[in-house]
Design a protein around this motif. Structure first.
Motif: not given
Lengths: 315, 337, 539
Positions: C386, C390, C393-394, C412-414, C416, C418-419, C421-422
């Motif tokens: 996420l 910019v 996403e497109p 499509i899976n956004k 965040t 910090a997550n 990298r996990n």
């Protein structure tokens, strides 16, 4: 008696807080004669109040888009066409095109269904959960009341939008979770309204009568209290519909909304926000306008409904 | 009086405890691993496991919770990963920014909404009444982020009337000496009209955005409460005894109608303080709202917990204050309510 | 009492009692605009010290400008008249000169260089700083290791102004690694004074202080809002910078950043989105500089461990189904280097990144998918970060649409920031869109982290292949020994293999975009993709 108006209702900026309860408790279940006057009154309200009439007309348009959206949209809302990206509104694309050349008019129309669905389902969910627990709290009092009250208080003590953000972030950003989050943050509002309505009717004559004729408490709750609380709850639903839409759009705006490429008004405004400064105002403007009109419509409609349902509180 | 305040406080304690528990649980379910963040981009799973141990994240939840509550008791809200500062410092630094913005927004809103509400009540059912209703409803129907964006575009980018949306003060001004944390007040105390003007011009757009949003509840409350008062016996008596309509409205009706409005104001304030997260994001306002959003997006637990807790405590305090205020204005109301 | 006043005053009291920060500056009149440079960026630092835990990229910029390294890179002109660092030349910074032996390197330090507080900089500070970098763990230790700098015993303070690095093995990345951001020189006495038993390297202190001898020092900091630097007037490790004061304002909204630079309210906007860059460049009112980011690419990674992407035919089918040109136009706005559409998948030189031979060809993609026995397609997910929305996403939307044409239904899976990298660490996402770049601009460096069977976190596809490992190790060895022919053979070998088996599909090489007012000069592109204030001037 607490003369303070219900502050939490006011805090959910969309709704009008009930008046300081100077008037006697609202009337018991309507007789058929009252029903007649109810219909007449409804007609009176719609014709007398042009604003409600207009809102009702807008509602029909929104409902039409929600139901027939995919068929009336002039283009495929998902089809990209990078050759005609970022075009200003024109005869071919009335609302212009976005970064990937998708037709904004079509996306705005198709999005109606999803936005409306989020609002309807979240409001329905909280109507069932909040309404039932509120009625039970008001009717039984005692521990039920205390527990329900505490839960509602705790939710109220949260900054509501941030709570919704937290819930969606924790559970994952799907439409279902947006619906759940929106329902949860509206919970206290419904509890309070339902509780107050049930509470004033607890010892009302028609309830006493039902008790005397041997009805159990649960039966009274379901057959006597609930039907009477219903009208005011329906008003509440219409008023919070707008708030539910705004809330979902806000979540989308910060990136916690529905998955791309699904069209949704809030996410479209968020995507378009970056383009406003470079002059492509239409990408954010039209979905924003649709969003505003829908919320506007539900708020006015809620007001109108209140006038119909609850003439004594009419302001 | 003191005893009553104490009692009122006691009733608020369960809510605060509830908030602490829910926030704690919510932040633990948030996806994103603090340990992975700490370990850096090149970490191996073993390195992350080690860091998890040192941060105490491998302990069972109840144990973590006890530790968290103990830290809270010592006034330790933990540390933010994104800013690297203790959460309490961050919040103390940012709260005045949010409060100043919200308060100004509220003041603007009152200046417009209260006269609007009175007008609507006095001319009930007229075109003016409908117009007031439409205006107020339109305001609350606008998504705040949308209003903010449009205002920035029109007033900063196109017209150039407003300064750049760059936070609280133009960079070429330095912050006024810290007294209240409110730049408007601090700059006046320091006798620096230049800084005052600069701070005010930064505040106007976001404050107007908030004001538009909060117009509706205040207008409606004023109108409803005015209507109730206008139909009451003492106003009728005043009218009957030949006082001028203006006098009746201003001295008799208005004063009495203000009681419920005050309550609404307090609630709107606390609601706005939490709800202006989106406005702060649009205007790059260094308040606690934007702080919470950033933390949430980065799965940064401590600031979210700190923010929510601060807001909950503020909410409780504000409620208490309004109760007391209400008691002052209307001695018939007792605190136990 | 007026109700409004009551509310106001009580809130004000509450605010005062909570805050007790000192007044930072007197409220004197506005600062003169011409000695100050205003930089705007999306993000601010969370830690001033690159040795710290979890320091973000903007934090690297603070480290770069506030600490000196022993040596730095020279400069060269780019085709469009701009300046960029020169990967192959090294220039003196804190060290005046050096001699490189077979298994060690000796540096002579400047005798007049001082820290910000006036204390002379000596070899023992250098030794302490390097020891710190290889000991504290996390990113700094990892980066030092990339140049075979692993143990404190490797660093020797011979006398006050002589410092020696002993090699544990021959590695041609050792010298470049001494010029990256990590091996900065810290004021050891000052940091030690502020260290605690729990924190022997004083990481807590350097988080918000800059105890170094670099050209700038941080004098004011508000997390997430601004960083203010003053020049170190006694700086000796290079030409004294022209700008006395740098103000770095954090402006999260890209639209606001654009408005600010366009209206002349900011001097320099760093790392602009491509669209704004392309349009402002066309408008011609500003100085626009854009440099390809070395050793970096946007790519689509597929998980080679699990079906269906463990089948090379499926991966190739996807590579033929990517709408490359659309991505270049609508997502990158033409501000990128295409990494597709070469004549073939066999390369003729060792440059990296370079284009592969795939291009959008739905018929070929369908045929390959049929060969893999999946002509009916399948369902999968396409994930992105996420924080990079910019572009991602497109890009994902276009890829999703195109994949649907060959029957692959991707959700499509956004995720965040910090997550994300996990999730990368877990290596279970079937398909991701991501961007990666290495500081050290050498192909074998990139491949060692991204394609090697050691399966580092950057090998987001979990691609493991013995022959590939042999080629990568061979190239590293040949580079250390200076065997050019063997090196070229191995590098071409691993690039060919990477293109043929496409565990990751390179899409485009990104650019780093900077917009400046016309009176600003001296901008230079650096491998670390942060701003170097030292060469900037303002007329």
């Amino acid at each position: 008696m607490n003369r303070r108006p219900n502050p939490e209702t006011a805090a959910i900026a969309v709704t009008e807080p009930p008046l300081p309860t100077l008037a006697p408790p609202a009337a018991p279940a309507r007789t058929s004669a009252q029903h007649m006057s109810f219909l007449a009154h409804a007609r009176y309200v719609i014709t007398d109040n042009p604003v409600t009439g207009i809102a009702f007309g807008m509602f029909l348009v929104i409902a039409f888009c929600a139901i027939f959206g995919p068929w009336i949209a002039p283009h495929d809302p998902l089809a990209s066409n990078t050759g005609s990206a970022l075009q200003a509104p024109s005869l071919r694309h009335w609302f212009g095109t976005d970064q990937l050349g998708r037709d904004i008019l079509s996306r705005v129309i198709v999005a109606t269904r999803l936005d409306l669905a989020i609002a309807v389902f979240s409001v329905a969910l909280v109507f069932v959960l909040g309404g039932l627990s509120g009625v039970a709290a008001g009717f039984f009092g005692g521990w039920t009341d205390r527990i329900v009250g505490r839960v509602a208080d705790t939710i109220m003590a949260f900054p509501l939008f941030v709570l919704a953000m937290g819930i969606v972030a924790a559970l994952g950003n799907t439409v279902t979770n947006i619906v759940i989050a929106t329902a949860i943050i509206n919970f206290p509002l419904y509890v309070r309204v339902a509780r107050a309505e049930a509470n004033v009717r607890r010892e009302a004559g028609f309830v006493q009568a039902a008790r005397l004729s041997g009805n159990g408490e649960y039966r009274i709750l379901l057959t006597q209290i609930l039907p009477n609380v219903m009208p005011i709850m329906v008003v509440q639903m219409s008023l919070t519909m707008g708030y539910a839409i705004l809330n979902a759009a806000g979540l989308s705006f910060i990136g916690l909304g529905v998955r791309p490429p699904t069209p949704e008004w809030g996410i479209m405004v968020a995507e378009g926000a970056a383009f406003i400064v470079s002059g492509e105002w239409w990408i954010a403007f039209f979905p924003g306008l649709a969003l505003m009109l829908a919320v506007f419509c539900f708020n006015l409609l809620g007001d109108g409904l209140r006038d119909i349902v609850d003439p004594q509180r009419r302001t | 009086m003191l005893r009553q305040i104490g009692k009122r406080f006691a009733t608020a304690i369960p809510s605060v405890i509830g908030v602490i528990i829910v926030t704690f649980l919510l932040t633990r379910v948030l996806p994103g691993d603090t340990a992975a963040y700490f370990a850096g981009p090149a970490a191996t799973p073993q390195a992350i496991e080690e860091i998890r141990k040192t941060l105490g994240l491998d302990r069972p939840l109840p144990e973590q919770f006890v530790r968290y509550v103990k830290d809270l008791g010592r006034g330790d809200f933990g540390k933010s990963l994104t800013t690297g500062q203790p959460v309490i410092t961050d919040i103390a630094q940012r709260l005045p920014a949010s409060a100043e913005l919200t308060l100004l927004g509220l003041i603007i809103s009152i200046l417009i909404a209260v006269p609007l509400g009175i007008l609507a009540a006095v001319k009930q059912g007229s075109l003016i009444d409908h117009a007031c209703r439409v205006v107020a409803t339109a305001g609350v129907s606008l998504p705040v982020f949308f209003t903010g964006l449009i205002l920035v575009y029109v007033f900063y980018f196109i017209l150039g009337w407003s300064p750049a949306p760059l936070g609280r003060l133009d960079i070429y001004y330095s912050t006024p000496p810290h007294v209240t944390g409110f730049y408007l007040i601090d700059s006046l105390i320091a006798g620096d009209p230049g800084t005052f003007r600069a701070a005010l011009s930064q505040l106007i757009l976001p404050a107007v955005t908030l004001a538009i949003f909060s117009l509706a509840p205040i207008t409606r409350m004023t109108r409803a409460s005015m209507l109730a008062v206008l139909s009451s016996d003492f106003v009728r008596t005043a009218r009957a005894s030949g006082l001028s309509p203006r006098r009746v409205i201003v001295t008799y009706a208005f004063r009495n109608a203000m009681l419920p409005v005050v309550t609404t104001l307090g609630m709107v304030f606390s609601f706005l303080l939490g709800a202006n997260v989106l406005v702060e994001k649009v205007f790059a306002w260094p308040g606690i709202g934007s702080y919470a959003i950033e933390a949430l997006i980065a799965s940064d637990f401590a600031p979210i917990q700190g923010f929510v807790l601060t807001m909950a405590i503020l909410y409780v305090l504000l409620n208490l204050m309004i109760d007391m205020l209400y008691g002052v204005i209307d001695p018939r109301v007792r605190l136990e309510g | 009492m007026n109700r409004r006043e009551f509310l106001k005053s009580t809130t004000a009291i509450a605010a005062t009692s909570a805050v007790s920060a000192p007044a930072i500056l007197s409220s004197a009149s506005a600062q003169a605009r011409n000695e100050t440079l205003l930089v705007i960026r999306e993000e601010g630092p969370n830690n001033f010290d690159i040795h710290g835990v979890g320091t973000n990229r903007p934090g690297y910029e603070v480290s770069w400008n506030c600490y000196d390294r022993l040596m730095s890179h020279g400069v060269k002109k780019t085709a469009d008249g701009g300046e960029t660092y020169d990967r192959d030349t090294f220039t003196p910074e804190l060290a005046e000169e050096w001699t490189k032996g077979d298994m060690s390197m000796t540096f002579k330090l400047r005798k007049n260089a001082t820290f910000h507080d006036g204390t002379p900089i000596t070899a023992k500070d250098v030794k302490w700083s390097f020891d710190r970098a290889v000991t504290v763990g996390g990113f700094p230790t990892f980066q030092m290791k990339a140049g075979s700098l692993e143990k404190p015993e490797q660093f020797v303070a011979v006398d006050d102004y002589t410092f020696r690095v002993d090699f544990i093995r021959k590695d041609h990345l050792t010298v470049p690694d001494l010029a990256v951001v990590v091996p900065g020189v810290y004021h050891s006495e000052l940091v030690k004074k502020n260290a605690t038993e729990k924190d022997p390297w004083g990481l807590e202190y350097t988080k918000t202080n800059t105890p170094g001898g670099g050209a700038y020092k941080v004098t004011r900091f508000q997390a997430g809002t601004e960083v203010v630097y003053e020049r170190h007037d006694n700086w000796k490790s290079g030409k004294l910078p022209a700008i006395k004061r740098i103000i770095w304002r954090v402006v999260p909204s890209a639209g606001n950043r654009r408005a600010l630079i366009e209206r002349g309210d900011a001097d320099l906007s760093f790392d602009m989105p491509n669209k704004d860059f392309a349009e402002l460049k066309q408008a011609g009112k500003l100085q626009m500089v854009s440099s390809p980011v070395g050793n970096a690419m946007w790519y689509l990674g597929m998980n080679c461990k699990n079906p269906p992407f463990n089948n090379v035919k499926v991966r190739q089918a996807v590579a033929y189904a990517i709408p490359y040109e659309k991505i270049m136009d609508a997502v990158m706005y033409g501000v990128a280097n295409p990494l597709y559409g070469a004549k073939s998948n066999t390369v003729s030189n060792v440059s990296w990144p370079q284009p592969h031979g795939y291009s959008a060809d739905i018929a070929k993609a369908k045929a390959l998918l049929a060969e893999a026995g999946m002509s009916n397609g399948f369902e999968t997910t396409l994930s992105f970060n996420l924080g990079e929305a910019v572009i991602s996403e497109p890009l994902c939307i276009l890829v999703q649409e195109s994949l649907a044409q060959i029957g692959i239904k991707a959700t499509i899976n956004k995720i965040t920031g910090a997550n994300f990298r996990n999730e990368l660490l877990k290596k279970e996402l079937p398909m991701i869109v991501n961007v990666f770049g290495g500081w050290l601009d050498y192909p074998e460096y990139f491949f060692f982290w991204c394609y090697h069977g050691q399966n580092a976190v950057f090998n987001t596809m979990s691609y493991q292949d013995k022959a590939m490992d042999a080629l990568i190790d061979g190239a590293r060895k040949a580079a250390a020994e200076g065997d050019r022919a063997a090196y070229e053979k191995d590098v071409k070998g691993f690039i060919d293999k990477a293109f043929a088996e496409v565990p990751r599909i390179p899409l485009v090489q990104p650019y780093l975009n900077v917009a400046m007012q016309k009176n600003v000069a001296g901008y230079r592109y650096w491998f670390h993709r942060q701003l170097d204030y030292r060469t900037l001037t303002k007329a």
